[in-house]
Motif scaffolding. Structure first.
Motif, PDB file in Angstrom:
ATOM      1  N   TYR A   1       0.847  -1.192   0.000  1.00  0.00           N
ATOM      2  CA  TYR A   1       0.000   0.000   0.000  1.00  0.00           C
ATOM      3  C   TYR A   1       0.888   1.249   0.000  1.00  0.00           C
ATOM      4  CZ  TYR A   1      -3.885  -3.098   1.112  1.00  0.00           C
ATOM      5  OH  TYR A   1      -4.823  -4.100   1.061  1.00  0.00           O
TER       6      TYR A   1
ATOM      7  N   ARG B   1      -6.324   3.535 -13.355  1.00  0.00           N
ATOM      8  CA  ARG B   1      -7.457   2.684 -12.983  1.00  0.00           C
ATOM      9  C   ARG B   1      -8.185   2.215 -14.235  1.00  0.00           C
ATOM     10  NH1 ARG B   1     -11.140   1.759  -8.758  1.00  0.00           N
ATOM     11  NH2 ARG B   1      -9.807   2.937  -7.343  1.00  0.00           N
TER      12      ARG B   1
ATOM     13  N   ARG C   1      -5.990   0.077  -8.393  1.00  0.00           N
ATOM     14  CA  ARG C   1      -6.855   0.613  -7.340  1.00  0.00           C
ATOM     15  C   ARG C   1      -6.184   1.849  -6.745  1.00  0.00           C
ATOM     16  NH1 ARG C   1      -7.624  -3.674  -3.130  1.00  0.00           N
ATOM     17  NH2 ARG C   1      -9.388  -2.403  -2.435  1.00  0.00           N
TER      18      ARG C   1
ATOM     19  N   ASP D   1     -13.062   2.854  -3.110  1.00  0.00           N
ATOM     20  CA  ASP D   1     -12.336   2.284  -4.254  1.00  0.00           C
ATOM     21  C   ASP D   1     -13.062   2.632  -5.546  1.00  0.00           C
ATOM     22  OD1 ASP D   1     -10.489   0.907  -5.746  1.00  0.00           O
ATOM     23  OD2 ASP D   1     -11.274  -1.088  -5.268  1.00  0.00           O
TER      24      ASP D   1
ATOM     25  N   LYS E   1      -1.144  -2.843  -4.187  1.00  0.00           N
ATOM     26  CA  LYS E   1      -2.559  -3.208  -4.074  1.00  0.00           C
ATOM     27  C   LYS E   1      -3.470  -1.985  -4.121  1.00  0.00           C
ATOM     28  CE  LYS E   1      -1.625  -7.334  -1.255  1.00  0.00           C
ATOM     29  NZ  LYS E   1      -1.776  -7.929   0.098  1.00  0.00           N
ATOM     30  N   LYS E   2      -3.022  -0.900  -3.482  1.00  0.00           N
ATOM     31  CA  LYS E   2      -3.842   0.301  -3.445  1.00  0.00           C
ATOM     32  C   LYS E   2      -2.953   1.502  -3.124  1.00  0.00           C
ATOM     33  CE  LYS E   2      -8.518   1.565  -1.929  1.00  0.00           C
ATOM     34  NZ  LYS E   2      -9.620   1.179  -1.010  1.00  0.00           N
TER      35      LYS E   2
END
Length: 310
Positions: free
Chosen positions: A59, A152, A158, A230, A101-102
């Motif tokens: 992250y 995205r 994400r 998200d 992941k984000k």
């Protein structure tokens, strides 16, 4: 997010980044990857690529930026657009390449048109001309929002964006020329009190309205959004309440116990007349701020960080 996930907080020594680190640690997230600007220059593409290849964070909180007040934004226009574009381009692109992941990208309320309707709704972005004094910084931040949306759309990343209102709190900038309005007023008024000065000069007319949020509230919102939001587009993060510069100065005088005169220097710029965030989107997600302006300013004043920075 799992407690064992590796989290990179870019800009961890700044006001926002340090607040995010405090919030993460309070929640039990201790697998943090942190680099000072001396250890990792985020404007350098290869250095950022090497960092992501070695660390592979899960992250990313994107709190690194070149920031400042009206004078700094207007004086260092080329640096503000170049450095911010380079920082965010490198971090966002490497986050994509290395499977983050984000990612949460942080901008500023100055992205909105100067004369946009109030309060500022997310859909008002790019509907008018920007405030000239901070246009380079605002354009860089708008590019960051659109970059997250583009990655995205094309790659399924994400990547989300949050636009905070005006912030204050621990690790703020108290430079006499390059600070934002609240720390500048705190330092001026405290100096006037301790030196027995009869008056304090306030830049502008005192009539512009500003929304002010404690940085610990922002950090809490960032963690909330990383867990619960998200979608394409960005989310305003603020209190939904504002105050005039004059009222702010008077509030600081009461907290500091200063009884002198406030003199308004109308030869200095006011900046944007009003920048109140519409935070209905954030409220609908289930988050609200918890630190009142009076309590927040009192805690900052009592800490008197500028005494160590003088």
């Amino acid at each position: 997010m799992n407690k064992s996930d590796k989290i990179y907080v870019a800009g961890h020594r700044g006001m926002v980044g340090s607040a995010i680190v405090r919030r993460l640690q309070a929640e039990g997230f201790n697998n943090l990857v942190l680099r000072t600007s001396a250890e990792l220059d985020l404007t350098q593409q290869q250095a950022v690529a090497d960092f992501f290849a070695a660390e592979k964070p899960d992250y990313v909180f994107m709190a690194a930026a070149k920031v400042g007040g009206i004078v700094a934004n207007n004086t260092y226009r080329a640096q503000f657009i170049y450095e911010n574009l380079m920082i965010q381009n490198n971090v966002i692109h490497q986050s994509y390449l290395h499977g983050v992941k984000k990612l949460l990208f942080l901008g500023s309320s100055c992205i909105y048109p100067k004369l946009a309707p109030q309060p500022l709704k997310e859909e008002y972005l790019l509907t008018g001309l920007l405030e000239p004094t901070n246009e380079p910084y605002a354009i860089a931040k708008i590019a960051g929002i659109k970059m997250c949306d583009a990655y995205r759309a094309q790659y399924g990343c994400r990547f989300i964006s949050a636009m905070p209102t005006n912030l204050y709190g621990p690790n703020d900038n108290y430079h006499p020329q390059n600070s934002h309005v609240l720390p500048a007023l705190l330092r001026k008024i405290h100096t006037a009190k301790t030196e027995g000065l009869p008056e304090v000069e306030i830049w502008g007319t005192g009539t512009p309205r500003r929304e002010l949020m404690h940085v610990d509230d922002l950090a809490d919102a960032c963690l909330f959004l990383m867990k619960n939001y998200d979608e394409e587009g960005f989310v305003n993060v603020g209190t939904g309440e504002d105050i005039t510069i004059s009222e702010l100065a008077q509030l600081i005088c009461r907290i500091a116990g200063y009884e002198g005169h406030l003199r308004y220097n109308t030869a200095q710029p006011d900046g944007t007349p009003r920048k109140l965030m519409d935070v209905s989107k954030l409220h609908s997600l289930g988050w609200r701020h918890s630190i009142s302006l009076t309590d927040g300013i009192r805690s900052v004043y009592q800490a008197q960080e500028w005494m160590q920075l003088a």
